[in-house]
Design an enzyme around this catalytic site. Sequence first.
Site, PDB file in Angstrom:
ATOM      1  N   SER A 134     -29.149  20.122  44.318  1.00 11.21           N
ATOM      2  CA  SER A 134     -27.291  19.009  44.623  1.00 11.21           C
ATOM      3  C   SER A 134     -26.284  19.745  43.777  1.00 11.21           C
ATOM      4  O   SER A 134     -26.419  19.765  42.635  1.00 11.21           O
ATOM      5  CB  SER A 134     -27.694  18.864  45.389  1.00 11.21           C
ATOM      6  OG  SER A 134     -27.806  17.234  44.527  1.00 11.21           O
ATOM      7  N   LYS A 135     -25.526  19.456  44.293  1.00 11.41           N
ATOM      8  CA  LYS A 135     -24.259  18.849  43.383  1.00 11.41           C
ATOM      9  C   LYS A 135     -24.587  18.300  42.248  1.00 11.41           C
ATOM     10  O   LYS A 135     -24.162  17.598  40.796  1.00 11.41           O
ATOM     11  CB  LYS A 135     -22.709  18.951  43.549  1.00 11.41           C
ATOM     12  CG  LYS A 135     -21.948  19.884  44.858  1.00 11.41           C
ATOM     13  CD  LYS A 135     -20.494  19.407  45.082  1.00 11.41           C
ATOM     14  CE  LYS A 135     -20.104  20.439  46.212  1.00 11.41           C
ATOM     15  NZ  LYS A 135     -19.132  20.230  46.721  1.00 11.41           N
ATOM     16  N   ARG A 136     -24.858  17.069  42.676  1.00 12.65           N
ATOM     17  CA  ARG A 136     -25.325  15.733  41.605  1.00 12.65           C
ATOM     18  C   ARG A 136     -26.674  16.602  40.139  1.00 12.65           C
ATOM     19  O   ARG A 136     -26.039  15.439  39.820  1.00 12.65           O
ATOM     20  CB  ARG A 136     -25.749  14.076  42.223  1.00 12.65           C
ATOM     21  CG  ARG A 136     -24.532  14.035  42.801  1.00 12.65           C
ATOM     22  CD  ARG A 136     -25.676  12.960  43.959  1.00 12.65           C
ATOM     23  NE  ARG A 136     -26.283  13.869  45.295  1.00 12.65           N
ATOM     24  CZ  ARG A 136     -26.083  13.479  46.044  1.00 12.65           C
ATOM     25  NH1 ARG A 136     -24.666  13.444  46.625  1.00 12.65           N
ATOM     26  NH2 ARG A 136     -27.040  14.237  46.540  1.00 12.65           N
ATOM     27  N   ASP A 137     -27.137  17.824  41.132  1.00  9.71           N
ATOM     28  CA  ASP A 137     -28.074  18.008  39.610  1.00  9.71           C
ATOM     29  C   ASP A 137     -27.896  18.392  38.634  1.00  9.71           C
ATOM     30  O   ASP A 137     -28.288  17.905  37.308  1.00  9.71           O
ATOM     31  CB  ASP A 137     -29.215  18.736  39.992  1.00  9.71           C
ATOM     32  CG  ASP A 137     -30.169  18.130  41.647  1.00  9.71           C
ATOM     33  OD1 ASP A 137     -30.660  16.968  41.269  1.00  9.71           O
ATOM     34  OD2 ASP A 137     -30.385  19.348  41.800  1.00  9.71           O
TER      35      ASP A 137
END
Length: 510
Positions: A266-269
């Site tokens: 994900s983007k948050r990774d």
Amino acid sequence: MSERKVRVRFAPSPTGPLHMGGVRTALYNYLFAKQHNGDFLLRIEDTDQTRLVPGAEEYIINSLKWCGMSPDEGQSVGGDYGPYKQSERKHLYKQYADQLINSGHAYYAFDTAEDLDRVRLMAKKAGTANWQYNNVTREQMKNSLTLPAEETAAKLAAGEPYVIRIKLPRNEEVKFEDMIRGWVSVNTNNMDDKVLFKSDGMPTYHLANIVDDHLMNISHVIRGEEWLPSAPLHILMYRYFGWEGTRPTFAHLPLLLKPDGNGKLSKRDGDRLGFPVFPLQWTDPETGAISSGYKEQGYFAEAFVNMLAFLGWNPGTEQEIFSMNELIESFNIERVNKAGAKYDHDKTKWFNQQYLRAKSNEELTELLMPMLAEQNISSTKEYSSQVIELVKERAYFVADIITEGLYMFEAPTEYDEKTLQKKWNSEAREHVSNLISRFSDLSDFSSSSIEACFSSYLAEKETGFGKVGPGFRLAVTGKGMGPSMFEICAILGKEETISRMQMALEKLPV
Ligand code: GLU
């Protein structure tokens, strides 16, 4: 009948930087378009204005540009089917929502947010975790299906807020053939009556997406797996609009997974997992937080694209290195896997290394010179090119040439501790000192001449490379390992080599 022209679109929502999964979606669309002499469009889907992030649209455009995927048509390039940004097409959508109302495939719903919260809560208490507005529950709600016609008309006339929902039939199988997944079948009893339009005049994703794909004459919809659950709804909408004859063919791409296969990347990774998830560096406009990008980390765009192409597809041969043109030729959407593709960072670095090795020393020199200047290292092009040749094999990135070969630009200021302890002794010092005088006598300081001189020294002393080499290397480079010492010395030149050896004798007593 002439074959329909291939027209595909990449339709990101500008809600933040484009994650590499999004770039892969763009890439597969691009490859598919190009191999069919079709058009690749860029459409910005910004119907959800609350999620807009400043700079995101520009970021998307720049990312595509960096990867070498210029749209044939769309936002930033124009075309005959514009505008290509949904907020600028706002005026278009209402008539289509009305069309579905008039044909009985949609209805007005007046339930307030509180009404919905209340039923959800009640359902939860009764043991239903995910209450949905659907072909059963709608009968208990406040909508044009349950209210008398006059009341609906009065509410609309009074300007009461409403949404328009699709009216799904009861117990109907919706079937369609996906280019990657084959036949997909979903029963409408497992679907909900999605909102298509809101009284603020904005369509939702579902309505705008279908209307635009139709108006832009899109032939194939190639998008991420997360949209697969929406596809049956889209299929029904094409039917209700009477557009089945020109409905695009669907292909839902596999998810990009974290390296351990546990869940979607994900983007948050972001940098949390030790590698970028974005093509370009991104600065969060709100917090100022910086997420790293492949470009700024020193990846070649071609290597990044090549790596992405392989996340979910392979040509079925041993070949792994593909230029964009070769990808266009070999890519086959039917060979795209259904199963999620695990991201492998070592493999990404390997791709970059392959591209670096394939570049000529001249090309690499052009890339290296500004990096040297930035670090205040002075060097000529000719000298840099020799260093590149020497350390290229050890580099994954152009910047590695500097880190790996720093001693080629600057005399060592530190010496490898381990080698110092293990190999630096009075014998080693003696050899270095003897080699200084041998080298001084050499008129030809080429690597072959240095090697011959070194070999005859070993023969004379009846000793081996292992006794002399490590101390010699340590003195000249400060390192315990590296490329051929003869080549290193030849590039450094006689004067520099000898001066470094002398310096080591002064700095490193035993
Ligand atoms: N706007 C959607 C997204 O952000 C597009 C999905 C689609 O391609 O239909 O992914």
